[in-house]
Design a protein around this motif. Structure first.
Motif, PDB file in Angstrom:
ATOM      1  N   ALA A  63       0.848  -1.194   0.000  1.00  0.00           N
ATOM      2  CA  ALA A  63       0.000   0.000   0.000  1.00  0.00           C
ATOM      3  C   ALA A  63       0.880   1.238   0.000  1.00  0.00           C
ATOM      4  N   GLN A  64       0.258   2.393  -0.104  1.00  0.00           N
ATOM      5  CA  GLN A  64       0.928   3.712  -0.108  1.00  0.00           C
ATOM      6  C   GLN A  64       1.725   3.897  -1.408  1.00  0.00           C
ATOM      7  N   SER A  65       1.249   4.803  -2.216  1.00  0.00           N
ATOM      8  CA  SER A  65       1.851   4.985  -3.546  1.00  0.00           C
ATOM      9  C   SER A  65       3.359   5.232  -3.479  1.00  0.00           C
ATOM     10  N   LEU A  66       3.816   6.035  -2.513  1.00  0.00           N
ATOM     11  CA  LEU A  66       5.258   6.334  -2.476  1.00  0.00           C
ATOM     12  C   LEU A  66       6.068   5.110  -2.062  1.00  0.00           C
ATOM     13  N   ALA A  67       5.508   4.287  -1.191  1.00  0.00           N
ATOM     14  CA  ALA A  67       6.198   3.046  -0.807  1.00  0.00           C
ATOM     15  C   ALA A  67       6.253   2.108  -2.015  1.00  0.00           C
ATOM     16  N   ILE A  68       5.188   2.090  -2.804  1.00  0.00           N
ATOM     17  CA  ILE A  68       5.162   1.268  -4.022  1.00  0.00           C
ATOM     18  C   ILE A  68       6.212   1.780  -5.015  1.00  0.00           C
ATOM     19  N   LEU A  69       6.286   3.102  -5.183  1.00  0.00           N
ATOM     20  CA  LEU A  69       7.256   3.678  -6.136  1.00  0.00           C
ATOM     21  C   LEU A  69       8.689   3.347  -5.723  1.00  0.00           C
ATOM     22  N   GLU A  70       8.985   3.458  -4.430  1.00  0.00           N
ATOM     23  CA  GLU A  70      10.341   3.141  -3.955  1.00  0.00           C
ATOM     24  C   GLU A  70      10.627   1.635  -4.131  1.00  0.00           C
ATOM     25  N   TYR A  71       9.612   0.813  -3.899  1.00  0.00           N
ATOM     26  CA  TYR A  71       9.764  -0.637  -4.060  1.00  0.00           C
ATOM     27  C   TYR A  71      10.043  -0.985  -5.528  1.00  0.00           C
ATOM     28  N   LEU A  72       9.296  -0.369  -6.418  1.00  0.00           N
ATOM     29  CA  LEU A  72       9.521  -0.630  -7.854  1.00  0.00           C
ATOM     30  C   LEU A  72      10.911  -0.168  -8.271  1.00  0.00           C
TER      31      LEU A  72
ATOM     32  N   ALA B  98       1.908   6.389   5.834  1.00  0.00           N
ATOM     33  CA  ALA B  98       0.579   6.409   6.459  1.00  0.00           C
ATOM     34  C   ALA B  98       0.509   7.538   7.484  1.00  0.00           C
ATOM     35  N   ILE B  99       1.657   7.918   8.032  1.00  0.00           N
ATOM     36  CA  ILE B  99       1.718   9.042   8.973  1.00  0.00           C
ATOM     37  C   ILE B  99       2.017  10.349   8.230  1.00  0.00           C
ATOM     38  N   ASP B 139      -6.130   3.928  13.358  1.00  0.00           N
ATOM     39  CA  ASP B 139      -6.926   2.699  13.163  1.00  0.00           C
ATOM     40  C   ASP B 139      -6.227   1.778  12.164  1.00  0.00           C
ATOM     41  N   SER B 140      -5.701   2.372  11.084  1.00  0.00           N
ATOM     42  CA  SER B 140      -4.998   1.583  10.060  1.00  0.00           C
ATOM     43  C   SER B 140      -3.665   1.060  10.573  1.00  0.00           C
ATOM     44  N   ILE B 141      -2.898   1.944  11.189  1.00  0.00           N
ATOM     45  CA  ILE B 141      -1.534   1.573  11.592  1.00  0.00           C
ATOM     46  C   ILE B 141      -1.577   0.505  12.685  1.00  0.00           C
ATOM     47  N   GLU B 142      -2.556   0.613  13.595  1.00  0.00           N
ATOM     48  CA  GLU B 142      -2.674  -0.385  14.666  1.00  0.00           C
ATOM     49  C   GLU B 142      -2.779  -1.798  14.072  1.00  0.00           C
ATOM     50  N   LYS B 143      -3.487  -1.898  12.925  1.00  0.00           N
ATOM     51  CA  LYS B 143      -3.653  -3.212  12.266  1.00  0.00           C
ATOM     52  C   LYS B 143      -2.340  -3.716  11.670  1.00  0.00           C
ATOM     53  N   LEU B 144      -1.433  -2.796  11.376  1.00  0.00           N
ATOM     54  CA  LEU B 144      -0.188  -3.184  10.709  1.00  0.00           C
ATOM     55  C   LEU B 144       0.878  -3.656  11.691  1.00  0.00           C
ATOM     56  N   LEU B 145       0.698  -3.355  12.978  1.00  0.00           N
ATOM     57  CA  LEU B 145       1.721  -3.717  13.973  1.00  0.00           C
ATOM     58  C   LEU B 145       1.463  -5.115  14.527  1.00  0.00           C
ATOM     59  N   SER B 146       2.552  -5.738  15.006  1.00  0.00           N
ATOM     60  CA  SER B 146       2.429  -7.080  15.591  1.00  0.00           C
ATOM     61  C   SER B 146       2.094  -6.972  17.077  1.00  0.00           C
ATOM     62  N   GLU B 147       1.563  -8.054  17.630  1.00  0.00           N
ATOM     63  CA  GLU B 147       1.320  -8.118  19.076  1.00  0.00           C
ATOM     64  C   GLU B 147       2.659  -8.049  19.812  1.00  0.00           C
ATOM     65  N   PRO B 157      14.867   0.023  15.904  1.00  0.00           N
ATOM     66  CA  PRO B 157      14.167   1.227  15.430  1.00  0.00           C
ATOM     67  C   PRO B 157      14.378   1.427  13.929  1.00  0.00           C
ATOM     68  N   THR B 158      13.333   1.848  13.264  1.00  0.00           N
ATOM     69  CA  THR B 158      13.408   2.141  11.822  1.00  0.00           C
ATOM     70  C   THR B 158      12.761   3.504  11.564  1.00  0.00           C
ATOM     71  N   LEU B 159      12.759   3.894  10.293  1.00  0.00           N
ATOM     72  CA  LEU B 159      12.111   5.159   9.928  1.00  0.00           C
ATOM     73  C   LEU B 159      10.629   5.169  10.309  1.00  0.00           C
ATOM     74  N   ALA B 160      10.013   3.989  10.411  1.00  0.00           N
ATOM     75  CA  ALA B 160       8.600   3.947  10.820  1.00  0.00           C
ATOM     76  C   ALA B 160       8.448   4.493  12.246  1.00  0.00           C
ATOM     77  N   ASP B 161       9.341   4.102  13.142  1.00  0.00           N
ATOM     78  CA  ASP B 161       9.297   4.625  14.513  1.00  0.00           C
ATOM     79  C   ASP B 161       9.644   6.113  14.553  1.00  0.00           C
ATOM     80  N   VAL B 162      10.587   6.491  13.702  1.00  0.00           N
ATOM     81  CA  VAL B 162      11.003   7.896  13.603  1.00  0.00           C
ATOM     82  C   VAL B 162       9.804   8.781  13.233  1.00  0.00           C
ATOM     83  N   CYS B 163       8.914   8.250  12.400  1.00  0.00           N
ATOM     84  CA  CYS B 163       7.707   9.006  12.023  1.00  0.00           C
ATOM     85  C   CYS B 163       6.585   8.843  13.049  1.00  0.00           C
ATOM     86  N   LEU B 164       6.478   7.650  13.639  1.00  0.00           N
ATOM     87  CA  LEU B 164       5.346   7.394  14.541  1.00  0.00           C
ATOM     88  C   LEU B 164       5.433   8.190  15.847  1.00  0.00           C
ATOM     89  N   VAL B 165       6.612   8.214  16.448  1.00  0.00           N
ATOM     90  CA  VAL B 165       6.735   8.821  17.785  1.00  0.00           C
ATOM     91  C   VAL B 165       6.290  10.290  17.800  1.00  0.00           C
TER      92      VAL B 165
END
Lengths: 209, 209
Positions: A63-72, B98-99, B139-147, B157-165
């Protein structure tokens, strides 16, 4: 690969262009945003974010167009769309995000719907909102482009053009005066002479109305 | 390197965390968004987009937090923040966007100002707007994370955490009920046990009010 797309979705339009530029064989599946099909159980099972686009690959759904573009870009490095060294790539991404973060999300269909349905904003004020955020963004981007350029950065199409062209398409639809942005308008015109861009345009999609 | 920052800017907060995680020596220069210093002639000469953050490097000034993060990732690959193969990187970027595309721009200070000054929206409706877009996104991001995860993706830590915090920091400030998002809340808590995150927090900045 299967791309879930809606003809007028800017974010799907970006991925359509990139798939064409990279000559990646794919199937197009349409999801009607106006009928909220992106929130159907079937689609949500593919993309729990309930947004377009999504790209179904052998490994799963992205999902997310920019993530798709970077993946491609990483998986199909022939016909690169992030060209040059780290500094040059940063210039390309700068323009991508100036569009994909600063303009598009604020003018997205769901935001416009919230303005009218929750805040009681009328059509004139909604259209003024749309144009305001495009103009603030285009004022910045116009300064970043070179005189007489055919593409946003360098002499080949990059992810910056992939993001810019759908935004200009929508700006014109909402009657933004493109005469104020001659450099952006020139890039838009030039890109659309390439079939990778014109084939991806909303009016050339199977679900175009 | 010089980072132009404002203590409460989410986008600057992202770059502060990444610079800390990567142990990159830098100088912090503050720009007061509430006083519109980002639109002063001096700052606009650095970053014509008139937005925070900007990173001044030996090669020039970079704008757009995500472009800066990708640039730092390419030029300082020790302590990587995009970890794994192309598919895993796409999962990380999926959460970033997503953020950074779906939540933050719609709740940005300049958008909130437009709501109140141009559309006459009152404080209650403005705060409801803020929470609405955070909640739709979370609501969306919660579904993407693991228990029982400590970080958004994997065990580092990755760029996802850098954006989430930074987004969670602001959500709490706007009284979003984080009990609805136990996985996001757990990642936020765990990240803040690391000095790279806590040192970058708004309350620990020189311009904090």
């Amino acid at each position: 690969m299967k791309l879930y797309s809606y003809f007028r979705s800017s974010a799907a339009y970006r991925v359509r262009i990139a798939l064409n530029l990279k000559h990646i064989d794919h199937q197009l599946l349409t999801v009607n945003l106006l009928k909220s099909e992106q929130q159907s159980a079937d689609y949500m099972a593919k993309n729990p974010q309930g947004l377009l686009p999504a790209l179904e690959t052998e490994q799963g759904v992205l999902a997310q167009s920019l993530a798709i573009l970077e993946y491609l870009e990483e998986t199909y490095p022939e016909t690169p769309l992030l060209i040059g060294n780290a500094w040059q790539k940063a210039q390309i991404r700068n323009i991508c995000y100036a569009i994909a973060c600063d303009i598009h999300p604020v003018d997205n269909l769901r935001v416009l719907k919230y303005l009218t349905s929750e805040l009681g904003v009328d059509d004139d004020a909604k259209n003024a909102w749309y144009r305001h955020w495009v103009e603030v963004g285009f004022d910045s981007i116009e300064k970043l482009l070179s005189e007489n350029c055919q593409f946003c950065v360098g002499d080949k199409p990059t992810l910056a053009d992939v993001c810019l062209v759908p935004q200009v398409f929508n700006a014109i639809r909402f009657k933004v005066d493109m005469n104020k942005y001659p450099k952006i308008a020139a890039v838009y015109q030039h890109c659309n002479t390439l079939s990778a861009f014109s084939d991806a345009a909303p009016q050339n999609q199977p679900d175009a109305v």
